[in-house]
Design a protein around this motif. Sequence first.
Motif, PDB file in Angstrom:
ATOM      1  N   PHE A   1       0.831  -1.200   0.000  1.00 27.19           N
ATOM      2  CA  PHE A   1       0.000   0.000   0.000  1.00 27.19           C
ATOM      3  C   PHE A   1       0.863   1.246   0.000  1.00 27.19           C
ATOM      4  N   ILE A   2       0.311   2.278  -0.606  1.00 26.53           N
ATOM      5  CA  ILE A   2       0.938   3.594  -0.642  1.00 26.53           C
ATOM      6  C   ILE A   2       0.019   4.517   0.140  1.00 26.53           C
ATOM      7  N   ARG A   3       0.575   5.197   1.152  1.00 25.82           N
ATOM      8  CA  ARG A   3      -0.247   6.062   1.990  1.00 25.82           C
ATOM      9  C   ARG A   3       0.272   7.488   1.940  1.00 25.82           C
ATOM     10  N   THR A   4      -0.646   8.425   1.691  1.00 19.72           N
ATOM     11  CA  THR A   4      -0.365   9.847   1.828  1.00 19.72           C
ATOM     12  C   THR A   4      -1.060  10.314   3.103  1.00 19.72           C
ATOM     13  N   GLU A   5      -1.046  11.602   3.365  1.00 23.45           N
ATOM     14  CA  GLU A   5      -1.703  12.126   4.571  1.00 23.45           C
ATOM     15  C   GLU A   5      -3.181  11.781   4.623  1.00 23.45           C
ATOM     16  N   ASP A   6      -3.848  11.737   3.454  1.00 19.67           N
ATOM     17  CA  ASP A   6      -5.296  11.535   3.474  1.00 19.67           C
ATOM     18  C   ASP A   6      -5.806  10.459   2.516  1.00 19.67           C
ATOM     19  N   LEU A   7      -4.914   9.616   1.981  1.00 21.82           N
ATOM     20  CA  LEU A   7      -5.318   8.574   1.038  1.00 21.82           C
ATOM     21  C   LEU A   7      -4.423   7.346   1.191  1.00 21.82           C
ATOM     22  N   SER A   8      -5.034   6.167   1.059  1.00 23.19           N
ATOM     23  CA  SER A   8      -4.290   4.902   1.077  1.00 23.19           C
ATOM     24  C   SER A   8      -4.713   4.095  -0.144  1.00 23.19           C
TER      25      SER A   8
ATOM     26  N   VAL B   1      -8.044   8.385   4.494  1.00 22.68           N
ATOM     27  CA  VAL B   1      -7.367   8.255   5.786  1.00 22.68           C
ATOM     28  C   VAL B   1      -7.725   9.469   6.630  1.00 22.68           C
ATOM     29  N   ARG B   2      -8.234   9.216   7.829  1.00 25.54           N
ATOM     30  CA  ARG B   2      -8.526  10.289   8.782  1.00 25.54           C
ATOM     31  C   ARG B   2      -7.723  10.012  10.050  1.00 25.54           C
ATOM     32  N   TRP B   3      -6.725  10.845  10.297  1.00 24.55           N
ATOM     33  CA  TRP B   3      -5.846  10.656  11.451  1.00 24.55           C
ATOM     34  C   TRP B   3      -6.532  11.127  12.730  1.00 24.55           C
ATOM     35  N   ILE B   4      -6.512  10.271  13.748  1.00 22.84           N
ATOM     36  CA  ILE B   4      -7.044  10.611  15.069  1.00 22.84           C
ATOM     37  C   ILE B   4      -5.941  11.280  15.882  1.00 22.84           C
ATOM     38  N   ASN B   5      -4.756  10.690  15.838  1.00 20.86           N
ATOM     39  CA  ASN B   5      -3.550  11.249  16.438  1.00 20.86           C
ATOM     40  C   ASN B   5      -2.374  10.702  15.625  1.00 20.86           C
ATOM     41  N   ASP B   6      -1.139  10.916  16.064  1.00 22.14           N
ATOM     42  CA  ASP B   6       0.021  10.458  15.287  1.00 22.14           C
ATOM     43  C   ASP B   6       0.066   8.944  15.106  1.00 22.14           C
ATOM     44  N   CYS B   7      -0.573   8.183  15.975  1.00 23.74           N
ATOM     45  CA  CYS B   7      -0.476   6.726  15.938  1.00 23.74           C
ATOM     46  C   CYS B   7      -1.766   5.999  15.580  1.00 23.74           C
ATOM     47  N   GLU B   8      -2.860   6.709  15.379  1.00 23.16           N
ATOM     48  CA  GLU B   8      -4.132   6.054  15.084  1.00 23.16           C
ATOM     49  C   GLU B   8      -4.849   6.777  13.945  1.00 23.16           C
ATOM     50  N   PHE B   9      -5.499   5.976  13.084  1.00 24.12           N
ATOM     51  CA  PHE B   9      -6.270   6.559  11.994  1.00 24.12           C
ATOM     52  C   PHE B   9      -7.414   5.637  11.605  1.00 24.12           C
ATOM     53  N   ILE B  10      -8.371   6.197  10.874  1.00 26.60           N
ATOM     54  CA  ILE B  10      -9.535   5.470  10.385  1.00 26.60           C
ATOM     55  C   ILE B  10      -9.436   5.373   8.869  1.00 26.60           C
ATOM     56  N   LEU B  11      -9.625   4.159   8.332  1.00 27.65           N
ATOM     57  CA  LEU B  11      -9.665   3.938   6.885  1.00 27.65           C
ATOM     58  C   LEU B  11     -11.112   3.761   6.451  1.00 27.65           C
ATOM     59  N   LYS B  12     -11.514   4.495   5.432  1.00 22.95           N
ATOM     60  CA  LYS B  12     -12.867   4.393   4.882  1.00 22.95           C
ATOM     61  C   LYS B  12     -12.744   4.134   3.383  1.00 22.95           C
ATOM     62  N   THR B  13     -13.248   2.987   2.914  1.00 28.21           N
ATOM     63  CA  THR B  13     -13.184   2.631   1.501  1.00 28.21           C
ATOM     64  C   THR B  13     -13.917   3.680   0.677  1.00 28.21           C
ATOM     65  N   ILE B  14     -13.279   4.154  -0.389  1.00 29.98           N
ATOM     66  CA  ILE B  14     -13.851   5.223  -1.207  1.00 29.98           C
ATOM     67  C   ILE B  14     -15.026   4.729  -2.047  1.00 29.98           C
ATOM     68  N   ASN B  15     -14.870   3.630  -2.759  1.00 28.05           N
ATOM     69  CA  ASN B  15     -15.948   3.077  -3.584  1.00 28.05           C
ATOM     70  C   ASN B  15     -16.225   1.631  -3.175  1.00 28.05           C
ATOM     71  N   PRO B  16     -16.948   1.426  -2.060  1.00 28.77           N
ATOM     72  CA  PRO B  16     -17.195   0.055  -1.601  1.00 28.77           C
ATOM     73  C   PRO B  16     -18.102  -0.701  -2.572  1.00 28.77           C
ATOM     74  N   LYS B  17     -17.756  -1.969  -2.807  1.00 27.06           N
ATOM     75  CA  LYS B  17     -18.541  -2.819  -3.703  1.00 27.06           C
ATOM     76  C   LYS B  17     -19.402  -3.816  -2.927  1.00 27.06           C
ATOM     77  N   THR B  18     -19.063  -4.066  -1.672  1.00 28.37           N
ATOM     78  CA  THR B  18     -19.825  -4.989  -0.829  1.00 28.37           C
ATOM     79  C   THR B  18     -20.140  -4.303   0.499  1.00 28.37           C
ATOM     80  N   ASN B  19     -21.053  -4.904   1.255  1.00 29.95           N
ATOM     81  CA  ASN B  19     -21.382  -4.353   2.574  1.00 29.95           C
ATOM     82  C   ASN B  19     -20.183  -4.394   3.515  1.00 29.95           C
ATOM     83  N   ALA B  20     -19.361  -5.434   3.404  1.00 28.35           N
ATOM     84  CA  ALA B  20     -18.174  -5.546   4.259  1.00 28.35           C
ATOM     85  C   ALA B  20     -17.195  -4.403   3.987  1.00 28.35           C
ATOM     86  N   GLU B  21     -17.092  -3.960   2.749  1.00 27.27           N
ATOM     87  CA  GLU B  21     -16.180  -2.870   2.402  1.00 27.27           C
ATOM     88  C   GLU B  21     -16.686  -1.521   2.897  1.00 27.27           C
ATOM     89  N   LYS B  22     -17.954  -1.452   3.281  1.00 26.88           N
ATOM     90  CA  LYS B  22     -18.524  -0.202   3.798  1.00 26.88           C
ATOM     91  C   LYS B  22     -18.092   0.071   5.226  1.00 26.88           C
TER      92      LYS B  22
END
Length: 129
Positions: A46-53, A66-87
């Motif tokens: 994977f390639i990660r920038t400040e706001d994209l993976s 990518v949404r950073w909570i602090n320097d060590c934690e972040f939330i990943l949200k799939t941009i175009n989910p194809k299944t419910n699991a990817e949501k």
Amino acid sequence: MKNIFLLCILLLLTSCFEVERNCADFKTGEFEFDYIIDGVKKTGRFIRTEDLSINYYDGKIDSSSVRWINDCEFILKTINPKTNAEKDDMHMKILSTDGTSSYTFEYKLAVKKRNKPLRAQRGVAYRIK
């Protein structure tokens, strides 16, 4: 009395250990990690920038915000989910770092599903660029 003294020395020595966490060094870059599906070990990248993976795994490409909570934690949200699991958003946490070459992480669902246990998995990501 001798046993109590040895126990105190042991506790004193183990309490001084501190895990290295230079998380800011791993906010961006290109990384590889190993994972197992159906007993077969595979490698993802994977390639990660400040706001994209951008994830490359199993012959697929997937992008997440990518949404950073602090320097060590972040939330990943799939941009175009194809299944419910990817949501489902994923909560990622960097547990420890090894210089600038790798880090140990833990991931789990960001929101616990009703009537299901919240499972956390661990892995190691290696910097390749």
